[in-house]
Design an enzyme around this catalytic site. Structure first.
Site, mmCIF file in Angstrom:
data_model
loop_
_atom_site.group_PDB
_atom_site.id
_atom_site.type_symbol
_atom_site.label_atom_id
_atom_site.label_comp_id
_atom_site.label_asym_id
_atom_site.label_seq_id
_atom_site.Cartn_x
_atom_site.Cartn_y
_atom_site.Cartn_z
ATOM 1 N N VAL A 173 0.856 -1.187 0.000
ATOM 2 C CA VAL A 173 0.000 0.000 0.000
ATOM 3 C C VAL A 173 0.892 1.237 0.000
ATOM 4 C CG1 VAL A 173 -1.802 1.258 1.240
ATOM 5 C CG2 VAL A 173 -1.806 -1.250 1.255
ATOM 6 N N ASP A 174 0.762 2.048 -1.036
ATOM 7 C CA ASP A 174 1.584 3.260 -1.181
ATOM 8 C C ASP A 174 0.742 4.481 -0.845
ATOM 9 O OD1 ASP A 174 3.653 1.621 -2.096
ATOM 10 O OD2 ASP A 174 2.999 1.800 -4.178
#
Length: 210
Positions: free
Chosen positions: A129-130
């Site tokens: 998850v960025d």
């Protein structure tokens, strides 16, 4: 409570090892197989490889280089980049990687998590998850190596992937990535307090204090 783990995250563009700062301007830094030998000596807990251009370039995982890495490595391995199907995941696991990492493909088909879990178990699957902050300080989710902002906020997206059955979450602060300026501890605490699965904190580590 799980013991703390040290997990170097190494970035690939196909067969080349690179380094970015805030997901930008990748610089070539060497050969991934030689780098594995260095980390074997350092006895880190796990090693993570991410092909950061596979999605953009619509490439499948490079099985030749991944097999070389797996054959050389003495520690648990994970890989992400260009994985779009259950078959992709099973092939990578079959050559010696313990875990596979999914990111951008999940925005089109989040059910891929549960599909892979049915075949290989949740322990084999990490969701990457960025995150970056907008001008109002809200944590927004990005895909395609930070190039495209999605409509999701942090906890909204974490709820979706957790409900699909992911085994771990690797959370990366885009604004800290590659800077060595320290972790965004507020971001990681928010996620850790919410998640019921293990969290890998990524982006910004520069010292033992971090």
């Amino acid at each position: 409570m799980l013991r703390k783990r040290i997990i170097p995250t190494l970035q690939l563009i196909d067969e080349s090892l690179v380094k970015t700062v805030k997901f930008k301007s990748p610089k070539y830094i060497g050969d991934p197989v030689n780098t594995v030998r260095i980390f074997n000596e350092l006895e880190v807990d796990e090693l993570c490889f991410l092909d950061i251009r596979a999605t953009e370039e619509k490439r499948k995982p490079n099985m030749n280089i991944l097999k070389e890495i797996a054959d050389e490595c003495f520690m648990p391995l994970s890989f992400g980049g260009g994985i779009n199907t259950v078959d992709d995941a099973i092939k990578i696991l079959s050559i010696g990687f313990e875990k596979i990492i999914l990111n951008s493909c999940l925005f089109e088909k989040p059910q891929l998590i549960s599909d892979i879990v049915k075949e290989a178990g949740s322990q084999s699957l990490i969701c990457s998850v960025d995150v970056n902050r907008n001008i109002f300080g809200k944590y927004k989710i990005y895909k395609n190596s930070g190039r495209i902002k999605t409509d999701y906020e942090l906890l909204e997206w974490l709820k979706i992937v957790q409900n699909e059955g992911v085994g771990e979450v690797m959370l990366t602060s885009i604004e800290r990535e590659g800077t060595w300026k320290g972790f965004d501890t507020k971001l990681f605490k928010t996620a850790a307090d919410f998640l019921k699965v293990p969290l890998i904190c990524n982006g910004g580590a520069g010292s033992i204090m971090d």
